[in-house]
Design a protein around this motif. Structure first.
Motif, short mmCIF file in Angstrom:
data_model
loop_
_atom_site.label_atom_id
_atom_site.label_comp_id
_atom_site.label_asym_id
_atom_site.label_seq_id
_atom_site.Cartn_x
_atom_site.Cartn_y
_atom_site.Cartn_z
N TYR A 56 -5.24 0.23 -6.82
CA TYR A 56 -5.53 1.02 -5.32
C TYR A 56 -5.65 2.66 -4.90
O TYR A 56 -5.55 2.74 -4.07
N THR A 57 -4.55 3.21 -5.79
CA THR A 57 -4.16 4.31 -5.44
C THR A 57 -5.39 5.50 -5.93
O THR A 57 -6.07 5.97 -5.46
N SER B 243 7.58 1.30 -3.61
CA SER B 243 6.71 1.61 -3.98
C SER B 243 5.66 2.72 -3.50
O SER B 243 4.67 3.53 -3.86
N TYR C 281 4.54 2.99 -8.64
CA TYR C 281 4.39 3.38 -7.32
C TYR C 281 3.47 4.48 -7.38
O TYR C 281 2.64 4.17 -8.24
N PHE C 282 2.56 4.55 -6.02
CA PHE C 282 1.62 4.73 -5.66
C PHE C 282 1.24 6.02 -5.89
O PHE C 282 2.41 6.99 -5.73
N TYR D 233 3.41 -4.40 0.04
CA TYR D 233 4.75 -3.82 -0.44
C TYR D 233 5.66 -3.59 1.06
O TYR D 233 5.02 -3.25 2.02
N MET E 172 3.95 8.69 -2.49
CA MET E 172 2.96 8.47 -1.10
C MET E 172 2.66 9.45 0.07
O MET E 172 3.77 9.57 1.13
N GLU F 19 0.08 -0.51 -8.08
CA GLU F 19 -0.11 -0.03 -7.35
C GLU F 19 -1.59 1.36 -7.75
O GLU F 19 -1.57 2.11 -7.11
N GLU F 20 -0.93 1.47 -9.20
CA GLU F 20 -1.43 2.06 -9.37
C GLU F 20 -3.68 1.49 -9.40
O GLU F 20 -4.27 3.07 -8.54
#
Length: 273
Positions: free
Chosen positions: A106-107, A149, A67-68, A143, A153, A103-104
């Motif tokens: 992009y985070t 995800s 997940y983000f 998403y 956030m 997610e990783e």
């Protein structure tokens, strides 16, 4: 035992170690063998003769729960300690070595953008995974609102870096364009050598599925791919302390990470090669 032979074949291919948990392997693989009408012995031979079947095996055996903004303490260290040390470089290279559905990486791009002192075009993020199916999801950068995800956030990041679309959220182009996705088996050292040098590597919650031998091999490849004093982040439940990898453990108030910097380790390796 036929099941052990299959377990050994999988271990040799990608390092996933089911040799100590063969019932779990049988449970995960049984749906596929039933689908093909094959015994475990027949499926093992099938896998040896059909390289495309590995994509199916990997999807069955890998866990892609992510997940983000996962493990926010590590992200804070990355943003507040590591990135300031890299300012002034023409290009900062970051590797998300088991990116799953994206997610990783992009985070990480969002964390860079949030610093305010590193322009996004000065950063390149490589994201790799052995599961080709999750890579397709990652590349799309979309998403569902119903997915997990976004469980951690922060609202301000969701509003800033996503566009609402079709019952979900699309990562904005400025973030998506910073990430390049590629298939990679972490045991493929030759392919990893082609990636060049990185300033930071994230490989979180992957090594827990490997035995000590496979961990040593993968971490050695990370060492080779990192720039001098480069940083390695592993999952909070993973440790390479005491494994003579050439990394030193750096403890901070919030978390810990590993830093390349043991020149004596390089000297010993060169003597042994």
């Amino acid at each position: 035992m036929v099941l052990r032979q299959l377990g050994q074949l999988i271990y040799d291919h990608c390092g996933l170690n089911y040799l100590q948990n063969l019932p779990s392997l049988e449970s995960k693989i049984s749906k596929r063998t039933n689908e093909l009408g094959m015994s475990i012995w027949e499926y093992t031979r099938h896998l040896e003769q059909n390289s495309q079947e590995w994509d199916v095996v990997v999807e069955l055996l890998t866990i892609n729960e992510t997940y983000f903004c996962r493990e926010e303490n590590q992200l804070e260290v990355f943003q507040s300690i590591i990135l300031p040390q890299l300012t002034g470089k023409n290009l900062i290279r970051i590797w998300s070595a088991a990116c799953s559905t994206g997610e990783e990486p992009y985070t990480l791009a969002m964390m860079v953008a949030e610093t305010g002192f590193i322009p996004l075009d000065a950063v390149e993020i490589l994201a790799t995974d052995i599961n080709k199916k999750v890579l397709q999801t990652a590349k799309q950068g979309w998403y569902s609102k119903r997915s997990l995800s976004f469980r951690r956030m922060p609202e301000h990041l969701l509003e800033k870096y996503f566009v609402e679309r079709d019952e979900g959220y699309q990562v904005v182009d400025s973030i998506r364009n910073r990430v390049r996705f590629r298939y990679l088996n972490l045991l493929d050292q030759d392919e990893m050598e082609r990636f060049g040098e990185f300033d930071v590597i994230f490989c979180r919650n992957v090594l827990i599925y490997f035995d000590r031998t496979a961990i040593q091999k993968v971490v050695s490849s990370f060492y080779d791919r990192l720039a001098p004093e480069g940083s390695l982040f592993l999952g909070h439940a993973e440790s390479i302390t005491g494994m003579n990898t050439g990394f030193e453990t750096i403890h901070t108030e919030k978390s810990f990470y590993y830093r390349k910097g043991d020149s004596s380790y390089e000297a010993v390796r060169s003597l042994g090669s």
